[in-house]
Design a protein around this motif. Structure first.
Motif: not given
Length: 873
Positions: A780, A783-784
């Motif tokens: 996550q 991805r950010n």
């Protein structure tokens, strides 16, 4: 009345109708019957269809008030497609009328000498006009030529001539169009002469077609259009001025348009008084609200001082102008800049960009002006950000789109270098603090960041509320004369696509602008770069920030390497691209002040300083020259500074060395090994600058191998090649030979050259780029970071980002790229950009087709794909 009489009357009426249907008998009843049918069934209904289609087109058309308005807008090739059904129906109606109601029949036009149906010529003209709008110019010309040939005594002759001129202009035949218009002018002159009693040319029995006064307005406009196509704006103004003299009551909207165009032309020519007069007539005339507003705005640009400012501020308060706030703010900014109040101008320009919701041209203008202001102040970092914002919103038809994009691109290198230097310098300063002081500093910094973040969120929330209120105001005031955004499907679609391009897919929820971001740990916030910092609650800790500090020697060395390169790159951009020698001097000196002699950018910075001061400040140049000679005496730069002919002489030496090496190689090939070894030893021991020295080492080893049975004695010679010349073809060959000596030859097995790879190469399908995570960072978080990177550097591509589980880590997927070159460009930018990515920048990144991606997840063997990737990509 008896039943017989009634039946007789009906039969008589029926007989009249039947006989009146004949097109071969020129009787009063026949003429009136066929003329009435031709008038309404053909001409009238066809023109209603054409007019309705053109009205729909003009009402939905978005005017571009940033350039000269077209005098008579016509649909382009794409826009006319939607008008085909109506236009084709109109043409068919007229053709049917001509076919069934010409008197006499029109079956043999070449033999026909007269026409008794007075509406047939109008139907032919209507066919030509419909074909013109349909962009079937050849068919249009055929109809108009037919009218000119067979209806010489009818006003349709002149209408057809006018439309022939329009058609010739559409086809680029300007000379022919001028001929058509001259013919019409001659008719007008002849009629005026006849009215004055000066007519001497016509015989009494000739009845030339009278020029219809109703088309005089169109004639003068067409002459003006021809003048504009010839870039003759003086005559265009004259003809447009003439046109309004001949306008009729139902031309009021067209007259307002002519006045607006006259205002534009007079403004461009520098005649402000005339321009203001015409814009005033637009405002007081029968123009739609949007045109009247633009006339009012343009008129304010022509004025000076406080009165104009008051008028604009009054317009700003008028609810009818809510949709045009961006243009009003831009006009206010222009006034402030003329009066040298730049801070207030910046405020107005910022508001102009903020309120530009559906007007990308205006938003781009505001960003460009802000960028120019920063550029003039030599604040190139902020200028780049404004130019980049401009480049992201403008379209290709923006007046200087390429110039803006080039500015943004060229300044990007400077921004990257400056921001990298600021970041590395700041983290090194923090890392150099004593432990306790560093911890206290980081705690204070966290408080400062959280406070700034809270203030930023409040500001953004306030701006969002303001934007929502602004949109509601526009909605509430829709229908005040402007073409409201939400009622225009084309604009709504464009706005939706623009939103997705800038923000990607977003759920309809609160805080839609935010993504789940983890702490970046960057220290750019020590300096005011104008960027917003977005953090999650409780995500910043002393430990998370400490993890990004170069506390270890290896981390500090890596940081210094990035810092030195950033100093040098910034200096080069300032010197070579911007010619800002003072700033370039500062960055080059900053690199020298680090005193990192082992870094190549120390020498490069010193040499750039020498070149920069050689002509401007010889004493300073001498200092840097001596520094290079003393600190790097064996470098090419030092040798060149001592001997300006150094490179010429070196080239001569290299040519001689090449000739000698070719001779030695020839002896090796002929089996004369002793002279080869002797020459190789001479070069290896005494000529370390010889560009063929690594080849001599390898040649010596191979010659010894031909002469000795004990191949192990060759290993030290080959190992020297590996040690002194790694990453060269000679080193690779030396390693192969060492492996052969140590491991021996492989078993003599027939090689199978067939393709055993489960992967297939296909350059015709889209590609996905994927980043392999090693488990040190969550999917996550990664991805950010990549989403943030894409949003800044690839916002126009609207890339989708997803994460997948893979073994102990994960894979981030970025798609889709239409071509291999697009994917390569992304990978290249990813590898050279640290911003947002941080250590993720060094992760393995590759491109893959969808089919090959499925195989990767099925086999869970990324190493196999890596080999395939190295071979094909």
């Amino acid at each position: 009345m008896s039943r017989k009489l009634k039946i007789g009357g009906l039969m008589a009426a029926l007989a009249v109708v039947i006989f009146s249907c004949s097109t071969e008998k020129n009787t009063f009843i026949n003429r009136n019957y066929h003329s009435l049918t031709a008038h309404y069934n053909g001409y009238f209904n066809a023109n209603e269809l054409i007019n309705q289609s053109m009205s729909t087109y003009l009402n939905s058309r978005q005017e571009n008030y940033y350039q000269l308005l077209p005098i008579d807008p016509v649909p382009n090739e794409e826009e006319v497609i939607g008008m085909y059904p109506a236009i084709d129906t109109a043409i068919e109606k007229c053709k049917k009328v001509i076919r069934n109601h010409s008197m006499p029949s029109n079956e043999r036009p070449s033999r026909k000498k007269e026409e008794h149906n007075r509406w047939i010529d109008e139907n032919w003209t209507t066919i030509g006009i419909a074909s013109f709008y349909r962009r079937d110019y050849e068919d249009a010309m055929k109809s108009f030529r037919f009218v000119r040939k067979f209806y010489k005594n009818d006003p349709s002759l002149h209408i057809g001539e006018l439309w022939m001129a329009k058609t010739n202009m559409a086809m680029g035949k300007l000379t022919d169009a001028k001929f058509n218009l001259d013919n019409l002018d001659k008719v007008i002159v002849d009629e005026e002469s006849k009215a004055k009693g000066d007519d001497k040319g016509k015989a009494n029995d000739e009845k030339p077609a009278k020029f219809p006064a109703k088309i005089r307005f169109e004639l003068e406009k067409t002459k003006a259009e021809l003048a504009l196509q010839r870039d003759d704006k003086v005559n265009a103004i004259f003809y447009l001025e003439e046109s309004v003299k001949h306008a009729r009551f139902n031309d009021s909207k067209s007259v307002a348009r002519v006045h607006f165009i006259l205002g534009q032309l007079q403004e461009e020519s520098g005649n402000k008084t005339a321009a203001e007069k015409h814009y005033t007539k637009v405002i007081k005339g029968n123009a739609d609200y949007e045109m009247a507003f633009n006339a009012q705005i343009r008129r304010t640009f022509l004025g000076e001082g406080g009165d104009v400012r008051k008028e604009l501020l009054k317009m700003l308060k008028d609810a009818k102008n809510n949709e045009f706030k961006d243009q009003i703010y831009y006009a206010l900014a222009d006034i402030e800049l003329r009066e040298n109040d730049e801070p207030q101008a910046v405020v107005y320009l910022t508001n102009s960009a903020f309120y530009s919701i559906n007007n990308t041209r205006q938003k781009g203008m505001a960003y460009e002006r802000l960028g120019d202001l920063r550029f003039e102040k030599r604040d190139y970092v902020r200028a780049q950000k404004y130019y980049d914002s401009c480049a992201n919103v403008i379209t290709d038809n923006y007046p200087n789109a390429e110039v803006i994009r080039n500015k943004a691109e060229k300044l990007q290198d400077l921004v990257d270098a400056v921001e990298t230097a600021m970041y590395e310098d700041s983290v090194q300063r923090v890392a150099a603090m004593p432990d306790k002081e560093r911890e206290e500093f980081l705690k204070d910094m966290i408080k400062k960041i959280e406070k700034e973040e809270q203030e930023r969120r409040e500001r953004e929330a306030a701006r969002l509320r303001e934007l929502q209120a602004y949109q509601r105001d526009i909605q509430d005031n829709a229908g005040n004369g402007s073409k409201w955004y939400w009622k225009n499907p084309k604009l709504v679609t464009e706005g939706y696509n623009e939103f997705k391009r800038q923000w990607g897919e977003r759920q309809n929820e609160d805080n839609w602008r935010r993504s789940n971001k983890s702490p970046t740990g960057e220290f750019n916030e020590l300096e005011d770069t104008g960027d917003s910092l977005v953090i999650e609650k409780d995500s910043l800790t002393v430990e998370s920030l400490m993890a990004n500090l170069p506390l270890a020697d290896s981390a500090l060395a890596a940081s210094n390497k990035r810092l030195m390169k950033a100093y040098y790159d910034a200096g080069v951009v300032y010197k070579d691209q911007l010619e800002e020698y003072k700033e370039a001097d500062e960055f080059f000196r900053a690199a020298l002040d680090k005193q990192l002699r082992e870094d190549p950018h120390d020498l490069l910075s010193a040499y750039e300083l020498y070149k920069m001061h050689k002509d401007r400040n010889p004493s300073q140049a001498s200092v840097h020259k001596n520094y290079i000679i003393m600190q790097y005496p064996e470098s090419d730069y030092a040798l060149f500074l001592q001997d300006p002919d150094y490179f010429v002489k070196r080239k001569e030496r290299e040519a001689l060395a090449e000739q000698e090496y070719v001779t030695v190689l020839d002896r090796y090939n002929r089996g004369i090994f002793y002279p080869v070894i002797t020459k190789a030893n001479e070069v290896i021991d005494s000529d370390k600058e010889n560009i063929f020295r690594s080849k001599y080492m390898l040649l010596k080893a191979m010659s010894l191998g031909k002469m000795r049975d004990d191949k192990d004695t060759l290993i030290p010679v080959l190992q020297r090649v590996l040690d002194e010349y790694p990453e060269t073809p000679e080193a690779a060959r030396a390693k192969e030979l060492i492996d052969l000596i140590k491991n021996g030859y492989s078993e003599n097995i027939e090689v199978d050259f067939s393709n055993k790879s489960p992967f297939n190469y296909d350059d015709r399908v889209p590609l996905t780029v994927f980043v392999v995570l090693d488990g040190a960072i969550s999917s996550q978080n990664a991805r950010n970071r990549i989403v943030d990177f894409n949003r800044e550097f690839f916002s126009r591509e609207r890339l989708r980002v997803d994460s997948k589980v893979y073994k102990n880590g994960g894979i981030i997927l970025i798609d889709q790229f239409d071509t291999e070159s697009d994917a390569s460009r992304y990978i290249s930018a990813y590898k050279r950009t640290r911003k947002y990515l941080l250590d993720l920048q060094n992760a393995k990144i590759m491109m893959v087709t969808n089919e090959n991606l499925k195989v990767i997840f099925q086999k869970q063997n990324l190493e196999e794909y890596d080999n395939f990737y190295q071979e094909y990509y």
